[in-house]
Design an enzyme around this catalytic site. Structure first.
Site, PDB file in Angstrom:
ATOM      1  N   ARG A  39     -12.463 -26.644   3.241  1.00 34.29           N
ATOM      2  CA  ARG A  39     -12.778 -28.038   3.538  1.00 34.29           C
ATOM      3  C   ARG A  39     -12.089 -28.414   4.841  1.00 34.29           C
ATOM      4  O   ARG A  39     -10.961 -27.960   5.109  1.00 34.29           O
ATOM      5  CB  ARG A  39     -12.252 -28.971   2.433  1.00 34.29           C
ATOM      6  CG  ARG A  39     -13.089 -29.001   1.179  1.00 34.29           C
ATOM      7  CD  ARG A  39     -14.446 -29.675   1.406  1.00 34.29           C
ATOM      8  NE  ARG A  39     -15.279 -29.634   0.211  1.00 34.29           N
ATOM      9  CZ  ARG A  39     -16.157 -28.686  -0.092  1.00 34.29           C
ATOM     10  NH1 ARG A  39     -16.335 -27.667   0.736  1.00 34.29           N
ATOM     11  NH2 ARG A  39     -16.879 -28.749  -1.187  1.00 34.29           N
ATOM     12  N   GLU A  63     -17.423 -34.473   8.988  1.00 37.56           N
ATOM     13  CA  GLU A  63     -18.776 -33.913   9.175  1.00 37.56           C
ATOM     14  C   GLU A  63     -19.812 -35.039   9.175  1.00 37.56           C
ATOM     15  O   GLU A  63     -19.668 -35.980   8.398  1.00 37.56           O
ATOM     16  CB  GLU A  63     -19.060 -32.914   8.043  1.00 37.56           C
ATOM     17  CG  GLU A  63     -18.145 -31.717   8.137  1.00 37.56           C
ATOM     18  CD  GLU A  63     -18.248 -30.801   6.911  1.00 37.56           C
ATOM     19  OE1 GLU A  63     -19.128 -31.023   6.067  1.00 37.56           O
ATOM     20  OE2 GLU A  63     -17.432 -29.878   6.825  1.00 37.56           O
ATOM     21  N   HIS A  69     -21.556 -26.324   8.076  1.00 36.47           N
ATOM     22  CA  HIS A  69     -21.289 -26.303   6.624  1.00 36.47           C
ATOM     23  C   HIS A  69     -22.442 -25.640   5.856  1.00 36.47           C
ATOM     24  O   HIS A  69     -23.123 -26.278   5.052  1.00 36.47           O
ATOM     25  CB  HIS A  69     -21.037 -27.729   6.102  1.00 36.47           C
ATOM     26  CG  HIS A  69     -20.305 -27.743   4.790  1.00 36.47           C
ATOM     27  ND1 HIS A  69     -19.462 -28.750   4.408  1.00 36.47           N
ATOM     28  CD2 HIS A  69     -20.295 -26.855   3.757  1.00 36.47           C
ATOM     29  CE1 HIS A  69     -18.957 -28.502   3.215  1.00 36.47           C
ATOM     30  NE2 HIS A  69     -19.456 -27.345   2.792  1.00 36.47           N
TER      31      HIS A  69
HETATM   32  P1  NAP Z   1     -11.162 -21.610  -7.099  1.00 38.65           P
HETATM   33  O1  NAP Z   1     -11.690 -20.418  -7.831  1.00 38.65           O
HETATM   34  O2  NAP Z   1     -10.718 -22.801  -7.883  1.00 38.65           O
HETATM   35  O3  NAP Z   1      -9.983 -21.102  -6.147  1.00 38.65           O
HETATM   36  C1  NAP Z   1      -9.149 -21.974  -5.453  1.00 38.65           C
HETATM   37  C2  NAP Z   1      -7.908 -21.215  -5.019  1.00 38.65           C
HETATM   38  O4  NAP Z   1      -7.103 -22.095  -4.235  1.00 38.65           O
HETATM   39  C3  NAP Z   1      -7.046 -20.746  -6.192  1.00 38.65           C
HETATM   40  O5  NAP Z   1      -6.586 -19.444  -5.916  1.00 38.65           O
HETATM   41  C4  NAP Z   1      -5.880 -21.726  -6.196  1.00 38.65           C
HETATM   42  O6  NAP Z   1      -4.725 -21.074  -6.710  1.00 38.65           O
HETATM   43  C5  NAP Z   1      -5.747 -22.047  -4.698  1.00 38.65           C
HETATM   44  N1  NAP Z   1      -5.101 -23.332  -4.455  1.00 38.65           N
HETATM   45  C6  NAP Z   1      -5.287 -24.506  -5.116  1.00 38.65           C
HETATM   46  N2  NAP Z   1      -4.494 -25.444  -4.613  1.00 38.65           N
HETATM   47  C7  NAP Z   1      -3.772 -24.854  -3.628  1.00 38.65           C
HETATM   48  C8  NAP Z   1      -2.751 -25.311  -2.750  1.00 38.65           C
HETATM   49  N3  NAP Z   1      -2.294 -26.575  -2.812  1.00 38.65           N
HETATM   50  N4  NAP Z   1      -2.238 -24.432  -1.853  1.00 38.65           N
HETATM   51  C9  NAP Z   1      -2.684 -23.162  -1.797  1.00 38.65           C
HETATM   52  N5  NAP Z   1      -3.639 -22.671  -2.613  1.00 38.65           N
HETATM   53  C10 NAP Z   1      -4.167 -23.516  -3.513  1.00 38.65           C
HETATM   54  O7  NAP Z   1     -12.253 -22.191  -6.082  1.00 38.65           O
HETATM   55  P2  NAP Z   1     -13.438 -21.396  -5.364  1.00 38.65           P
HETATM   56  O8  NAP Z   1     -14.644 -21.417  -6.220  1.00 38.65           O
HETATM   57  O9  NAP Z   1     -12.926 -20.093  -4.850  1.00 38.65           O
HETATM   58  O10 NAP Z   1     -13.720 -22.391  -4.147  1.00 38.65           O
HETATM   59  C11 NAP Z   1     -12.707 -22.671  -3.193  1.00 38.65           C
HETATM   60  C12 NAP Z   1     -13.134 -23.791  -2.268  1.00 38.65           C
HETATM   61  O11 NAP Z   1     -14.119 -23.326  -1.355  1.00 38.65           O
HETATM   62  C13 NAP Z   1     -13.818 -24.987  -2.937  1.00 38.65           C
HETATM   63  O12 NAP Z   1     -12.890 -25.890  -3.521  1.00 38.65           O
HETATM   64  C14 NAP Z   1     -14.571 -25.617  -1.793  1.00 38.65           C
HETATM   65  O13 NAP Z   1     -13.769 -26.594  -1.161  1.00 38.65           O
HETATM   66  C15 NAP Z   1     -14.804 -24.448  -0.834  1.00 38.65           C
HETATM   67  N6  NAP Z   1     -16.232 -24.126  -0.711  1.00 38.65           N
HETATM   68  C16 NAP Z   1     -16.822 -24.225   0.503  1.00 38.65           C
HETATM   69  C17 NAP Z   1     -18.167 -23.917   0.638  1.00 38.65           C
HETATM   70  C18 NAP Z   1     -18.851 -24.000   1.965  1.00 38.65           C
HETATM   71  O14 NAP Z   1     -20.053 -24.228   2.004  1.00 38.65           O
HETATM   72  N7  NAP Z   1     -18.151 -23.798   3.060  1.00 38.65           N
HETATM   73  C19 NAP Z   1     -18.917 -23.550  -0.483  1.00 38.65           C
HETATM   74  C20 NAP Z   1     -18.276 -23.448  -1.695  1.00 38.65           C
HETATM   75  C21 NAP Z   1     -16.929 -23.733  -1.803  1.00 38.65           C
HETATM   76  P3  NAP Z   1      -3.480 -21.887  -7.319  1.00 38.65           P
HETATM   77  O15 NAP Z   1      -4.076 -22.875  -8.274  1.00 38.65           O
HETATM   78  O16 NAP Z   1      -2.612 -20.844  -7.924  1.00 38.65           O
HETATM   79  O17 NAP Z   1      -2.813 -22.553  -6.152  1.00 38.65           O
END
Ligand code: NAP
Length: 312
Positions: A232, A261, A279
């Site tokens: 993000r 954005e 995005h």
């Molecule tokens: P996820 O499975 O929930 O993984 C999130 C990771 O971030 C976990 O390893 C979590 O571990 C870590 N995290 C959470 N809070 C944190 C913090 N304060 N500092 C450091 N690490 C932290 O989510 P996902 O499905 O992989 O998706 C991740 C993100 O990608 C989404 O939330 C979204 O914003 C983004 N995304 C972007 C697109 C795009 O089009 N560009 C598409 C889909 C998703 P811990 O809880 O141990 O910290």
């Protein structure tokens, strides 16, 4: 028993909007002349809401929805939802996890390769006829370089698996170490940035990660380092990022997401070591269809049994 009236906050694809309307009595909030007034007058009739990681649902809107029970959201980002309020009110929220991992991870690898090898810039060089007068400058190698991942969740792990094919040593930072992970944990984000050649962001947005990547982290990544952000825009201090790219204290950046954005800092348009995408992480026909199907399956499961398939 859940009633079949569904409030939809913002438009998704035509196909999705049609399918939703085939099965439920849908009210399109964005088509109301005065959406907030409509909610104040008629919000009480809705128990089900459909939205997305882009449109979310504000605390102000929730206040006008006293009988809301479930929100089915398109995308995995949950930063535009007031989670504490949802928890207090017992409103459940589903997202569309996993089905988009491959596409977002593919795009992250694409940004790594493009920022280092300058594919987009080299393509512009050919199209502009510049090859006729000279060769393109040398770029930087990708294979074997050190990859730091911030947030080793579903998408972060998919990126790490792809990096193995490029013989890239992987280390990661997140709040808690994952003891089952084969990759090295780095509790100190600055230390990870100092170690990494590429630092890829795959953590959630929201208050907890706001400007996690600040001027100090960018300085630690350094003039040979590259930042890739598919998470993000709010995770990065964009002003500091632009300054570091302009003065050369950061080596490059591949960005799919931005702070406001669709606005993108114009200073970045002329830099060949910066790749800018609108995005599009999950934006393929195949993945968007799967995301739509998962929103509809969650809605149907809650309608039939009062339970979501992929609750947050
Ligand atoms: P996820 O499975 O929930 O993984 C999130 C990771 O971030 C976990 O390893 C979590 O571990 C870590 N995290 C959470 N809070 C944190 C913090 N304060 N500092 C450091 N690490 C932290 O989510 P996902 O499905 O992989 O998706 C991740 C993100 O990608 C989404 O939330 C979204 O914003 C983004 N995304 C972007 C697109 C795009 O089009 N560009 C598409 C889909 C998703 P811990 O809880 O141990 O910290």
């Amino acid at each position: 028993m859940v009633n079949s009236r569904v409030l939809q906050i913002g438009p998704l694809s035509e196909r999705f909007n049609r399918t939703l309307a085939d099965h439920y009595q849908v009210t399109a909030l964005w088509q109301q002349a005065d959406p907030l007034r409509f909610l104040e007058e008629q919000g009480g009739q809705f128990e089900l809401l459909v939205s997305s990681a882009r449109f979310g649902c504000s605390a102000e809107q929730l206040q006008c929805l006293p009988n809301l029970r479930a929100i089915c959201s398109f995308g995995v980002g949950y930063d535009p939802y007031p989670l504490e309020l949802l928890r207090d009110r017992g409103i459940v929220l589903s997202t569309t996890p996993d089905v988009l991992n491959d596409c977002v991870a593919d795009l992250a690898m694409g940004l790594i390769i493009d920022t280092a090898r300058q594919l987009a810039a080299a393509d512009r060089f050919v199209r502009q006829g510049q090859w006729l007068t000279g060769n393109y400058p040398l770029t930087r190698k990708v294979s074997g370089k050190k990859l730091g991942i911030v947030g080793l969740g579903r998408i972060g792990q998919a990126i790490a698996r792809r990096a193995e094919g490029f013989a890239m040593p992987v280390r990661y930072h997140k709040r808690c170490q994952d003891l089952s992970s084969p990759y090295g944990f780095e509790a100190d984000l600055l230390a990870l940035a100092r170690w990494a050649d590429f630092l890829v962001l795959a953590c959630p947005g929201g208050a907890a990660t706001h400007h996690l990547i600040d001027a100090d982290v960018l300085a630690a990544l350094g003039p040979q380092g590259v930042l890739v952000n598919i998470s993000r825009g709010s995770v990065v201090d964009q002003t500091a990022l632009v300054a570091a790219l302009l003065d050369g204290s950061l080596g490059g950046a591949g960005l799919d997401v931005f702070e406001s954005e669709p606005a993108v800092p114009a200073e970045l348009f002329v830099l060949p070591n910066v790749v800018l995408l609108p995005h599009v992480g999950s934006g393929t026909h195949e993945t968007r269809l799967q995301m739509e199907e998962l929103v509809l399956a969650n809605l149907q499961a809650f309608f039939d049994k009062g339970e979501l398939l992929t609750p947050l």
